[in-house]
Motif scaffolding. Structure first.
Motif, PDB file in Angstrom:
ATOM      1  N   ASP A 110       0.824  -1.207   0.000  1.00 52.35           N
ATOM      2  CA  ASP A 110       0.000   0.000   0.000  1.00 52.35           C
ATOM      3  C   ASP A 110       0.860   1.259   0.000  1.00 52.35           C
ATOM      4  OD1 ASP A 110      -2.260  -1.505  -0.082  1.00 52.35           O
ATOM      5  OD2 ASP A 110      -2.418  -1.651   2.104  1.00 52.35           O
ATOM      6  N   MET A 111       1.913   1.219   0.803  1.00 50.22           N
ATOM      7  CA  MET A 111       2.791   2.382   0.883  1.00 50.22           C
ATOM      8  C   MET A 111       3.441   2.662  -0.467  1.00 50.22           C
ATOM      9  SD  MET A 111       3.813   4.791   2.680  1.00 50.22           S
ATOM     10  CE  MET A 111       3.504   4.449   4.407  1.00 50.22           C
ATOM     11  N   VAL A 112       3.917   1.612  -1.121  1.00 51.21           N
ATOM     12  CA  VAL A 112       4.571   1.807  -2.414  1.00 51.21           C
ATOM     13  C   VAL A 112       3.556   2.321  -3.429  1.00 51.21           C
ATOM     14  CG1 VAL A 112       5.746   0.615  -4.303  1.00 51.21           C
ATOM     15  CG2 VAL A 112       6.358   0.107  -1.943  1.00 51.21           C
ATOM     16  N   ARG A 113       2.310   1.804  -3.341  1.00 48.78           N
ATOM     17  CA  ARG A 113       1.276   2.254  -4.261  1.00 48.78           C
ATOM     18  C   ARG A 113       0.982   3.733  -4.026  1.00 48.78           C
ATOM     19  NH1 ARG A 113      -2.687  -1.312  -3.135  1.00 48.78           N
ATOM     20  NH2 ARG A 113      -2.053  -2.901  -4.616  1.00 48.78           N
ATOM     21  N   ALA A 114       0.991   4.117  -2.756  1.00 53.99           N
ATOM     22  CA  ALA A 114       0.717   5.509  -2.409  1.00 53.99           C
ATOM     23  C   ALA A 114       1.792   6.441  -2.963  1.00 53.99           C
ATOM     24  CB  ALA A 114       0.622   5.658  -0.889  1.00 53.99           C
ATOM     25  N   LEU A 115       2.995   5.879  -3.185  1.00 52.58           N
ATOM     26  CA  LEU A 115       4.067   6.690  -3.753  1.00 52.58           C
ATOM     27  C   LEU A 115       3.914   6.853  -5.266  1.00 52.58           C
ATOM     28  CD1 LEU A 115       7.109   5.234  -1.786  1.00 52.58           C
ATOM     29  CD2 LEU A 115       6.068   7.482  -1.490  1.00 52.58           C
ATOM     30  N   GLY A 116       2.875   6.239  -5.826  1.00 53.41           N
ATOM     31  CA  GLY A 116       2.602   6.415  -7.249  1.00 53.41           C
ATOM     32  C   GLY A 116       3.215   5.344  -8.128  1.00 53.41           C
ATOM     33  N   VAL A 117       3.658   4.224  -7.525  1.00 49.15           N
ATOM     34  CA  VAL A 117       4.250   3.141  -8.319  1.00 49.15           C
ATOM     35  C   VAL A 117       3.153   2.142  -8.695  1.00 49.15           C
ATOM     36  CG1 VAL A 117       5.930   1.270  -8.318  1.00 49.15           C
ATOM     37  CG2 VAL A 117       6.451   3.427  -7.166  1.00 49.15           C
ATOM     38  N   ASP A 118       3.175   1.701  -9.949  1.00 46.25           N
ATOM     39  CA  ASP A 118       2.232   0.678 -10.385  1.00 46.25           C
ATOM     40  C   ASP A 118       2.738  -0.689  -9.904  1.00 46.25           C
ATOM     41  OD1 ASP A 118       0.515  -1.032 -11.608  1.00 46.25           O
ATOM     42  OD2 ASP A 118       0.732  -0.191 -13.623  1.00 46.25           O
ATOM     43  N   ILE A 119       2.050  -1.225  -8.857  1.00 47.24           N
ATOM     44  CA  ILE A 119       2.488  -2.479  -8.234  1.00 47.24           C
ATOM     45  C   ILE A 119       2.534  -3.619  -9.245  1.00 47.24           C
ATOM     46  CG2 ILE A 119       1.897  -4.183  -6.468  1.00 47.24           C
ATOM     47  CD1 ILE A 119       2.759  -1.608  -5.308  1.00 47.24           C
ATOM     48  N   ARG A 120       1.540  -3.614 -10.148  1.00 48.13           N
ATOM     49  CA  ARG A 120       1.477  -4.717 -11.106  1.00 48.13           C
ATOM     50  C   ARG A 120       2.731  -4.796 -11.960  1.00 48.13           C
ATOM     51  NH1 ARG A 120      -3.409  -6.068 -14.001  1.00 48.13           N
ATOM     52  NH2 ARG A 120      -2.455  -4.790 -15.584  1.00 48.13           N
ATOM     53  N   LYS A 121       3.306  -3.608 -12.260  1.00 51.95           N
ATOM     54  CA  LYS A 121       4.543  -3.612 -13.051  1.00 51.95           C
ATOM     55  C   LYS A 121       5.664  -4.308 -12.293  1.00 51.95           C
ATOM     56  CE  LYS A 121       4.042   0.368 -16.070  1.00 51.95           C
ATOM     57  NZ  LYS A 121       4.153   1.826 -15.997  1.00 51.95           N
ATOM     58  N   VAL A 122       5.716  -4.087 -10.977  1.00 47.59           N
ATOM     59  CA  VAL A 122       6.754  -4.733 -10.169  1.00 47.59           C
ATOM     60  C   VAL A 122       6.557  -6.247 -10.204  1.00 47.59           C
ATOM     61  CG1 VAL A 122       7.778  -4.908  -7.870  1.00 47.59           C
ATOM     62  CG2 VAL A 122       6.930  -2.705  -8.698  1.00 47.59           C
ATOM     63  N   LEU A 123       5.291  -6.689 -10.007  1.00 44.04           N
ATOM     64  CA  LEU A 123       4.974  -8.114 -10.049  1.00 44.04           C
ATOM     65  C   LEU A 123       5.401  -8.751 -11.369  1.00 44.04           C
ATOM     66  CD1 LEU A 123       1.355  -8.325  -8.592  1.00 44.04           C
ATOM     67  CD2 LEU A 123       3.374  -9.448  -7.689  1.00 44.04           C
ATOM     68  N   TYR A 124       4.937  -8.136 -12.471  1.00 42.32           N
ATOM     69  CA  TYR A 124       5.269  -8.666 -13.786  1.00 42.32           C
ATOM     70  C   TYR A 124       6.779  -8.656 -13.995  1.00 42.32           C
ATOM     71  CZ  TYR A 124       0.563  -9.177 -15.753  1.00 42.32           C
ATOM     72  OH  TYR A 124      -0.705  -9.613 -16.024  1.00 42.32           O
ATOM     73  N   GLY A 125       7.418  -7.590 -13.546  1.00 46.76           N
ATOM     74  CA  GLY A 125       8.860  -7.455 -13.753  1.00 46.76           C
ATOM     75  C   GLY A 125       9.644  -8.556 -13.056  1.00 46.76           C
ATOM     76  N   VAL A 126       9.327  -8.796 -11.774  1.00 48.09           N
ATOM     77  CA  VAL A 126      10.073  -9.818 -11.025  1.00 48.09           C
ATOM     78  C   VAL A 126       9.835 -11.198 -11.632  1.00 48.09           C
ATOM     79  CG1 VAL A 126      10.297 -10.990  -8.810  1.00 48.09           C
ATOM     80  CG2 VAL A 126      10.109  -8.505  -8.889  1.00 48.09           C
ATOM     81  N   PHE A 127       8.561 -11.482 -11.949  1.00 44.74           N
ATOM     82  CA  PHE A 127       8.237 -12.800 -12.510  1.00 44.74           C
ATOM     83  C   PHE A 127       8.945 -12.989 -13.846  1.00 44.74           C
ATOM     84  CE2 PHE A 127       4.604 -15.846 -11.455  1.00 44.74           C
ATOM     85  CZ  PHE A 127       5.267 -16.924 -11.996  1.00 44.74           C
ATOM     86  N   ALA A 128       8.877 -11.944 -14.717  1.00 40.47           N
ATOM     87  CA  ALA A 128       9.503 -12.060 -16.036  1.00 40.47           C
ATOM     88  C   ALA A 128      11.010 -12.217 -15.896  1.00 40.47           C
ATOM     89  CB  ALA A 128       9.156 -10.840 -16.892  1.00 40.47           C
ATOM     90  N   ALA A 129      11.617 -11.478 -14.970  1.00 40.06           N
ATOM     91  CA  ALA A 129      13.063 -11.583 -14.796  1.00 40.06           C
ATOM     92  C   ALA A 129      13.450 -12.971 -14.304  1.00 40.06           C
ATOM     93  CB  ALA A 129      13.551 -10.515 -13.812  1.00 40.06           C
ATOM     94  N   GLY A 130      12.699 -13.492 -13.338  1.00 40.99           N
ATOM     95  CA  GLY A 130      12.994 -14.832 -12.821  1.00 40.99           C
ATOM     96  C   GLY A 130      12.847 -15.883 -13.905  1.00 40.99           C
ATOM     97  N   ALA A 131      11.776 -15.750 -14.704  1.00 39.96           N
ATOM     98  CA  ALA A 131      11.537 -16.720 -15.772  1.00 39.96           C
ATOM     99  C   ALA A 131      12.618 -16.619 -16.840  1.00 39.96           C
ATOM    100  CB  ALA A 131      10.157 -16.490 -16.381  1.00 39.96           C
ATOM    101  N   ALA A 132      13.031 -15.380 -17.169  1.00 45.08           N
ATOM    102  CA  ALA A 132      14.058 -15.193 -18.198  1.00 45.08           C
ATOM    103  C   ALA A 132      15.385 -15.802 -17.738  1.00 45.08           C
ATOM    104  CB  ALA A 132      14.232 -13.710 -18.512  1.00 45.08           C
ATOM    105  N   LEU A 133      15.668 -15.700 -16.431  1.00 41.54           N
ATOM    106  CA  LEU A 133      16.887 -16.331 -15.913  1.00 41.54           C
ATOM    107  C   LEU A 133      16.821 -17.848 -16.092  1.00 41.54           C
ATOM    108  CD1 LEU A 133      17.652 -14.325 -12.666  1.00 41.54           C
ATOM    109  CD2 LEU A 133      19.282 -14.820 -14.485  1.00 41.54           C
ATOM    110  N   ALA A 134      15.630 -18.436 -15.841  1.00 46.04           N
ATOM    111  CA  ALA A 134      15.495 -19.887 -15.974  1.00 46.04           C
ATOM    112  C   ALA A 134      15.661 -20.324 -17.426  1.00 46.04           C
ATOM    113  CB  ALA A 134      14.141 -20.344 -15.438  1.00 46.04           C
TER     114      ALA A 134
END
Lengths: 292, 330
Positions: A180-204
């Motif tokens: 919630d705090m990060v969202r309140a700072l104006g960051v799109d949480i979904r982008k973080v989710l997609y980013g981490v998942f995509a990065a982890g998958a790309a490493l695999a």
């Protein structure tokens, strides 16, 4: 002791190579679960897809390998994004449903890959320029594995710097700690989710492309890789880059030395190691990342 | 929190359920007189697989411990029965007893590690245990004959003095004669204080510990019992197939057993059996239809995906264990 090391030198270096391969794969599994709370049992399938990409694109040149690496990273990024999209509706329903969904995806993709590439393990050769052996402290050792060790060590350092030393990594960890705090700072949480998942998958998948000459593509390889990654993550501690590295290097040694010294009992050694680590340190070798 | 005690699984059958239960048992007993030999063979395999699903249900549904490793004890039971059958005796009940005992021992040893964890870490540990038993089946050639598997297993003799069961239909009755009492016993178990304690562990383990239950010991006890049940299923599998290979101890079996429980509705014994039948028919029957020959895994995968979106509560509509739905806290 030094005579022992001399006699098993090749196995020990092989263990380092295999350990770094396991790290490249397992770190994504660890981060996606430890930070994003998504259980991805299709993680081994990502490795398998990468290994098939390497098989399909390898033409004996270094350019072919780099091309395969690029294609593999693209496949992994797309796969990670697709998995995020598919698992999001289940986020509030818990891990058992995530397990069933990702197992289903594993079955589907493995079947499609088997239909496309057949039911045999396909030997994948490294580029011609990287074949052959070099002298290493009086032993001859495959060039490709040394190159792999260098590249994978570089990847490990990069992952460590990004996730634990950069402001991007700080943003990810902050998202884990307080959405919630990060969202309140104006960051799109979904982008973080997609980013981490995509990065982890790309490493695999990158691990699959680079690791194909070590652990080639074939039916069942996805399971082997998934289980070894899970063991690495459990032994190392969930959600930590350093834990994944420590667990991967340990399991890499246990696997290669175990097969070299006690082939019949190698599976029990793996279990024994897990038992020993979890009895001494139930949280894994490295305590998990800070969570809310 | 919803009233989990009433939504719980495996309570002794109320009077309104006794008649349907008796009818199902009667239908199962009469099935070989109506069905062809292939269908009877399939039904035998479904019953064996349902026993394995019931074993998973004890852990996942009743106790809230999601397991992907029951194939390990299924495999241990199968190999034990195969060894007993080829080297010691072809008498079925003895094979079942030895298989149950050895599987329970292996489950107690490995479970001692697994029950230290909960939730997803438990799932990961059981998956690793399953894979280790699988690689043991492949690599421990002096005992298991490696990837070739063990064949030449003599037909089972149900009781001393009786003839060996060569026909599929007779083997089916043997399987049914083991299945029905075990199902009834598990139903009884559901109303014991032991099962209540397990449900308590599933729903709120810290509270159970606070009121003095040794929850670890309960978890290990149910883990060993579920291991013994899976071992019995493995031994029956050998009586049906007269063959055992590492694949029988493999990941696919473990995944299918968990899926059967989730599709059936985690916590319901009837659901687990119905889920087992659905999963097995998809794999064995649809996968062998000519139009889609060899695409069994694809169909199973689609079944997994559809089930998880379309049947959030499974066939039986029982809620998912609380432990898994609760957000993890550090």
């Amino acid at each position: 002791m030094s005579r022992w090391l001399d006699g098993n030198f090749v196995s020990v270096v092989d263990g380092v190579a295999f350990g770094l391969l396991l790290f490249t794969i397992a770190v994504g599994l660890s981060l996606v679960f430890g930070m994003m709370d998504v259980l991805n049992l299709a993680h081994g399938t990502l490795y398998l897809a990468g290994a098939y990409v390497a098989y399909a694109l390898s033409d004996g040149t270094v350019t072919g390998l780099l091309l395969a690496l690029l294609a593999g990273v693209l496949v992994g990024t797309a796969g990670g994004a697709a998995l995020t999209f598919l698992t999001q509706p289940l986020a509030h329903r818990g891990h058992l449903d995530q397990a069933v969904l990702t197992l289903g995806i594993t079955f589907i993709v493995a079947d499609l890959l088997a239909a496309a590439f057949g039911g045999d393990v396909l030997p994948t050769d490294p580029p011609t320029a990287l074949r052959g052996t070099v002298g290493l402290l009086g032993h001859s050792y495959p060039v490709y594995r040394l190159v792999f060790i260098a590249v994978a060590a570089g990847l490990a350092l990069l992952v460590y710097l990004v996730f634990e030393r950069s402001s991007l990594g700080a943003l990810v960890r902050a998202t884990v700690a307080d959405r919630d705090m990060v969202r309140a700072l104006g960051v799109d949480i979904r982008k973080v989710l997609y980013g981490v998942f995509a990065a982890g998958a790309a490493l695999a998948t990158a691990g699959g492309v680079l690791g194909a000459p070590i652990l080639g593509p074939g039916p069942g390889v996805d399971e082997t890789v998934l289980v070894l990654s899970l063991v690495v993550v459990v032994v190392g501690g969930l959600g930590s880059v350093r834990g994944a590295l420590a667990g991967a290097l340990l399991i890499g040694q246990v696997q290669t030395l175990g097969v070299a010294l006690l082939p019949e009992y190698a599976p029990f050694l793996l279990f024994g190691t897990m038992l020993l680590v979890l009895v001494v340190r139930p949280q894994g070798l490295v305590a998990p990342a800070v969570r809310a | 929190m919803s009233p989990s005690a009433t939504a719980g699984p495996a309570t002794a059958l109320p009077a309104t359920r006794r008649l349907p239960a008796a009818l199902v048992a009667l239908a199962l007993a009469l099935a070989p007189f109506v069905l062809g030999p292939y269908a009877v063979g399939t039904l035998s395999r479904i019953l064996v697989f349902a026993l394995l699903a019931l074993s998973v249900n004890l852990l996942t549904g009743l106790t809230g411990l999601p397991t992907l490793g029951q194939s390990a004890y299924f495999g241990v039971g199968a190999y034990t029965a195969a060894i007993v059958a080829t080297r010691i005796t072809d008498i079925g009940p003895l094979q079942l007893l030895v298989a149950a005992g050895v599987s329970a021992l292996v489950a107690a040893g490995t479970g001692w590690l697994a029950v230290r964890a909960r939730g997803v870490v438990f799932l990961m540990l059981t998956l690793a245990i399953g894979e280790i038993v699988y690689s043991a089946a492949v690599n421990w050639k002096s005992v298991t004959n490696g990837t070739d598997g063990m064949s030449g297993i003599p037909p089972v003799v149900p009781l001393p003095g009786m003839p060996a069961l060569e026909l599929d239909g007779l083997v089916y009755f043997y399987v049914l004669a083991v299945f029905l009492p075990l199902f009834a016993a598990l139903s009884r178990l559901g109303s014991t204080s032991f099962a209540l304690a397990l449900r308590g562990i599933r729903d709120n383990e810290p509270r159970m510990r606070a009121i003095g239950y040794p929850t670890q010991r309960y978890a290990l006890a149910v883990y060993s019992g579920a291991g013994a049940l899976a071992g019995v299923a493995g031994a029956l599998w050998v009586s049906v197939q007269r063959f055992v290979s590492p694949g029988d101890a493999g990941f696919e079996i473990a995944a299918l057993a968990l899926l059967a429980v989730v599709i059936g509705g985690s916590g319901s014994m009837w659901g687990a059996c119905a889920g087992a039948a659905l999963v097995w028919l998809t794999r064995d029957y649809l996968g062998n239809l000519e139009a889609i020959a060899g695409r069994g895994p694809l169909l199973l995968g689609l079944l997994f995906v559809i089930a998880v979106y379309a049947l959030p509560r499974g066939l039986a509509g029982v809620r998912i264990p609380h432990r898994l739905t609760r957000k993890r806290t550090a």
